[in-house]
Design an enzyme around this catalytic site. Structure first.
Site, PDB file in Angstrom:
ATOM      1  N   GLU A  35      44.054 -23.402 -46.683  1.00  0.00           N
ATOM      2  CA  GLU A  35      45.348 -24.277 -46.567  1.00  0.00           C
ATOM      3  C   GLU A  35      44.724 -25.816 -46.409  1.00  0.00           C
ATOM      4  O   GLU A  35      43.709 -25.971 -45.574  1.00  0.00           O
ATOM      5  CB  GLU A  35      45.876 -23.917 -45.201  1.00  0.00           C
ATOM      6  CG  GLU A  35      46.992 -24.896 -44.758  1.00  0.00           C
ATOM      7  CD  GLU A  35      47.683 -24.364 -43.675  1.00  0.00           C
ATOM      8  OE1 GLU A  35      47.261 -23.513 -42.850  1.00  0.00           O
ATOM      9  OE2 GLU A  35      48.824 -25.085 -43.584  1.00  0.00           O
ATOM     10  N   ARG A 262      35.515 -12.490 -39.546  1.00  0.00           N
ATOM     11  CA  ARG A 262      35.061 -13.982 -39.394  1.00  0.00           C
ATOM     12  C   ARG A 262      33.777 -14.313 -39.170  1.00  0.00           C
ATOM     13  O   ARG A 262      33.064 -13.475 -38.211  1.00  0.00           O
ATOM     14  CB  ARG A 262      36.048 -14.605 -38.866  1.00  0.00           C
ATOM     15  CG  ARG A 262      37.602 -14.591 -38.862  1.00  0.00           C
ATOM     16  CD  ARG A 262      38.371 -15.450 -37.551  1.00  0.00           C
ATOM     17  NE  ARG A 262      38.274 -16.668 -37.882  1.00  0.00           N
ATOM     18  CZ  ARG A 262      39.259 -17.409 -38.630  1.00  0.00           C
ATOM     19  NH1 ARG A 262      40.092 -16.712 -39.276  1.00  0.00           N
ATOM     20  NH2 ARG A 262      39.296 -18.800 -38.837  1.00  0.00           N
ATOM     21  N   LYS A 272      39.724 -24.812 -37.388  1.00  0.00           N
ATOM     22  CA  LYS A 272      40.250 -26.228 -38.094  1.00  0.00           C
ATOM     23  C   LYS A 272      41.334 -27.041 -36.905  1.00  0.00           C
ATOM     24  O   LYS A 272      41.197 -28.060 -36.839  1.00  0.00           O
ATOM     25  CB  LYS A 272      41.131 -26.056 -39.048  1.00  0.00           C
ATOM     26  CG  LYS A 272      40.369 -25.890 -40.601  1.00  0.00           C
ATOM     27  CD  LYS A 272      41.101 -25.871 -41.778  1.00  0.00           C
ATOM     28  CE  LYS A 272      41.802 -24.642 -42.043  1.00  0.00           C
ATOM     29  NZ  LYS A 272      42.272 -24.559 -43.408  1.00  0.00           N
TER      30      LYS A 272
HETATM   31  P1  ATP Z   1      40.926 -21.899 -39.201  1.00  0.00           P
HETATM   32  O1  ATP Z   1      41.250 -20.601 -38.279  1.00  0.00           O
HETATM   33  O2  ATP Z   1      39.495 -22.409 -38.935  1.00  0.00           O
HETATM   34  O3  ATP Z   1      41.838 -22.765 -39.267  1.00  0.00           O
HETATM   35  P2  ATP Z   1      41.885 -20.521 -41.404  1.00  0.00           P
HETATM   36  O4  ATP Z   1      41.868 -18.989 -41.850  1.00  0.00           O
HETATM   37  O5  ATP Z   1      43.448 -20.865 -40.898  1.00  0.00           O
HETATM   38  O6  ATP Z   1      41.010 -21.130 -40.766  1.00  0.00           O
HETATM   39  P3  ATP Z   1      42.171 -21.074 -44.142  1.00  0.00           P
HETATM   40  O7  ATP Z   1      42.297 -22.324 -44.865  1.00  0.00           O
HETATM   41  O8  ATP Z   1      43.434 -20.428 -44.272  1.00  0.00           O
HETATM   42  O9  ATP Z   1      42.005 -21.374 -42.864  1.00  0.00           O
HETATM   43  O10 ATP Z   1      41.262 -20.128 -44.841  1.00  0.00           O
HETATM   44  C1  ATP Z   1      41.051 -19.874 -46.190  1.00  0.00           C
HETATM   45  C2  ATP Z   1      40.084 -18.866 -46.282  1.00  0.00           C
HETATM   46  O11 ATP Z   1      38.987 -18.989 -45.719  1.00  0.00           O
HETATM   47  C3  ATP Z   1      40.967 -17.523 -45.895  1.00  0.00           C
HETATM   48  O12 ATP Z   1      40.813 -16.563 -46.731  1.00  0.00           O
HETATM   49  C4  ATP Z   1      40.133 -17.323 -44.417  1.00  0.00           C
HETATM   50  O13 ATP Z   1      40.153 -15.911 -44.152  1.00  0.00           O
HETATM   51  C5  ATP Z   1      38.871 -17.696 -44.549  1.00  0.00           C
HETATM   52  N1  ATP Z   1      38.314 -18.127 -43.382  1.00  0.00           N
HETATM   53  C6  ATP Z   1      38.534 -19.076 -42.519  1.00  0.00           C
HETATM   54  N2  ATP Z   1      37.862 -18.903 -41.457  1.00  0.00           N
HETATM   55  C7  ATP Z   1      36.689 -18.163 -41.716  1.00  0.00           C
HETATM   56  C8  ATP Z   1      35.643 -17.905 -40.917  1.00  0.00           C
HETATM   57  N3  ATP Z   1      35.442 -18.145 -39.990  1.00  0.00           N
HETATM   58  N4  ATP Z   1      34.844 -16.814 -41.494  1.00  0.00           N
HETATM   59  C9  ATP Z   1      35.212 -16.331 -42.803  1.00  0.00           C
HETATM   60  N5  ATP Z   1      36.245 -16.533 -43.462  1.00  0.00           N
HETATM   61  C10 ATP Z   1      37.027 -17.594 -42.904  1.00  0.00           C
HETATM   62 MG    MG Z   2      45.063 -20.121 -42.515  1.00  0.00          MG
END
Ligand code: ATP
Ligand code: MG
Length: 569
Positions: A35, A262, A272
């Protein structure tokens, strides 16, 4: 697939089985779906390496798809930063760059399809009422009073939602599933909401209704022909909704969602939302602050893409939640930089040394290898002159035998140059050592260090030709291993996470050092020229990592460990 480089994992086992069974005609298609509401962090790197790595190993494809359904938090700057970071990590999506917003028209059509088949309705409960009707983990929800609307009424209201007739929050479109489901995600989830006034970075002001993530994601996957939709464990409870959505509309295929854990790292935060706060509130110097766990921060700090990919390989993919030691990441950087970083000398806390038997106004060019184990890196020219600078910590008036550096009356080798002897120590009125008077042994350039009875080898720079530099030494961003443990994560920031050393000097060969270039400063650590603030006449270096893990349990901090003979090379 080369098992020595890519350890297998349960996801690869599923893919192997799918291929053996001929599912999707053996095709493998993944996607990385960020995102654009912040910069990517090292956790995302895990997902990037997984998705792009699988595509590479199975001769499949991996799409980059921006999951951009929330125009209030997303913007083009993040889109560009994310593309740069994925590319920098070494992955390529070719022409497969997509935006969930590319599918807004199709998503709208699928919503209408759900309404037409009686599987979605326009609800007028407020946010609070919706929450109240939803029930709890132990109590079933209650049906919305709007649940029984006719198809025609729903079609009309949804059309008017889209036409902008209703204010934000007044209506939603909800999937009609099961208010008594033990899975709260299945209790008539909202699939469209009204959002006026947002200017979407891709679609501008075209829409005032936006699809929810849980509706958008499975459909985007299906439209792109994704075979394996890999996501993190928090989406496990959303999988039934992912499947319900695809089972109830006419999409071309049904990808399989598979969840993995994660990445969490000790002494930092990885969401984020929290990283945004650190940036917005000025706790760090932007998304690319070298203390940040972002890809941009790690890059600016001096990490190589190879070291981050190796880190992701080592931590592997499982379903078990865990928090990885920062030391694992640092070890990957050290190993890669030991191999790839040219050597150079930098003096952090200069102490002037005058070589009294060396002629004034004379310089001598000496040649030193750029890398002790890699002759292909060639050599560099050192300049020796009568006045040189050494590090204050490399001198003591008196010291035990194990202090393998310079003592009053003792010998030491200047790295890549001659053996010198400390004849006299000059002090100021406070008794502080301000200068050393030394002599050198002209015949020791090539000689075996043993023959001149040297205690050790120290680094140096020529006082008149060295280049001034500022060195930035970073420590952990947080004082505690689990800063997330309570709400006040910002109260746990490490006040000493950045130490700036000014008045440092680096060897003349670095005068033209390119921003972003990496070096091992012999006996000091791995450093990288800062890409933002370094100037040709005032170089700024970021310390990427120390030469060894000073926090490793088995290690004691003996001065002898800083001895040149072990640290150099
Ligand atoms: P955050 O919680 O840090 O805001 P998010 O999951 O909302 O992260 P996205 O931009 O939606 O962020 O993530 C893109 C991809 O990266 C998704 O498939 C998500 O599952 C993966 N991802 C995000 N954070 C992690 C992490 N700490 N470890 C592994 N994969 C991750
Ligand atoms: Mg997300």
């Amino acid at each position: 697939m080369d098992d020595s480089t890519t350890p297998t994992n349960f996801i690869r086992a599923i893919i192997d089985a799918d291929r053996a069974a001929g599912k999707h005609q053996g095709r493998v298609a993944t996607r990385f779906p960020p995102e654009p509401n912040g910069y990517l962090h090292i956790g995302h790197a895990k997902s990037i390496c997984l998705n792009f790595g699988i595509a590479e190993d199975y001769a499949g494809t991996c799409n980059l798809r921006f999951d951009d359904t929330n125009p209030h938090k997303e913007n083009q700057q993040y889109v560009e930063a994310i593309e740069e970071d994925v590319r920098w990590l070494g992955y390529d999506w070719d022409d497969r760059l997509f935006f969930a917003s590319d599918y807004f028209h199709q998503l709208h059509g699928f919503a209408v399809e759900l309404i037409e088949s009686g599987k979605a309705y326009v609800c007028e409960l407020t946010l609070e009422e919706t929450r109240d009707y939803r029930g709890t983990l132990t109590e079933p929800g209650r049906d919305s009073p709007y649940r029984g609307r006719s198809v025609n009424e729903n079609l009309d209201l949804f059309a008017r939602m889209r036409a902008g007739e209703f204010p934000d929050g007044s209506k939603t479109l909800r999937a009609k599933i099961d208010m008594a489901s033990p899975n709260i995600n299945m209790r008539d989830p909202v699939i469209y909401r009204i959002k006026h006034g947002a200017i979407h970075h891709q679609t501008g002001e075209e829409w005032c209704i936006y699809p929810m993530y849980d509706f958008t994601h499975p459909i985007s996957d299906a439209l792109e022909g994704i075979t394996h939709s890999l996501c993190t464990l928090e989406f496990e409870d959303h999988r039934p909704l992912y499947d319900w959505t695809l089972d109830n509309i006419s999409t071309p295929c049904h990808p399989q969602q598979i969840e993995f854990s994660r990445l969490n790292l000790k002494y930092t935060v990885m969401s984020k939302r929290k990283l945004t706060q650190l940036v917005d509130e000025g706790h760090v110097d932007g998304w690319d602050d070298p203390r940040m766990p972002t890809i941009a921060g790690l890059r600016r700090r001096g990490y190589t893409p190879e070291s981050i990919r190796e880190f992701c390989r080592r931590i592997g993919i499982t379903k078990a939640d865990n928090t990885v030691e920062m030391g694992v990441l640092e070890t990957c950087a050290r190993e890669d930089l030991d191999r790839s970083a040219p050597r150079a000398m930098a003096v952090l806390r200069p102490l002037k040394v005058i070589i009294e038997n060396y002629p004034a106004n004379v310089t001598e060019e000496l040649t030193a290898a750029r890398h002790p184990k890699d002759p292909s890196m060639g050599s560099r020219t050192l300049i020796l002159e009568r006045e040189v600078l050494i590090d204050r910590e490399d001198f003591r008036e008196e010291a035990p035998r194990k202090f393998k550096r310079l003592v009053a009356g003792g010998n030491v080798r200047l790295r890549n140059a001659y053996v010198i002897r400390c004849e006299r120590v000059i002090k100021d009125a406070d008794g502080e050592v301000i200068e050393l008077r030394c002599s050198y042994y002209p015949d020791t350039l090539e000689a075996d260090p043993e023959s001149a009875k040297v205690r050790g080898v120290i680094h140096w720079v020529p006082a008149g030709h060295a280049v001034a530099a500022e060195l930035r030494l970073y420590d952990r961003l947080f004082r505690e291993p689990y800063p997330d443990a309570d709400k006040d994560f910002k109260g746990r920031l490490n006040p000493d996470s950045l130490r700036v050393l000014t008045g440092c000097y680096v060897e003349p060969s670095l005068a033209q050092a390119e921003p972003g270039s990496r070096y091992q400063f012999e006996r000091e650590g791995y450093y990288c020229v800062d890409t933002v603030e370094s100037q040709p006449d005032r170089l700024v270096f970021n310390r990427t990592v120390t030469l060894r893990d000073s926090r490793a349990k088995m290690q004691t901090r003996q001065p002898a460990q800083l001895d040149g003979s072990t640290a150099v090379g």
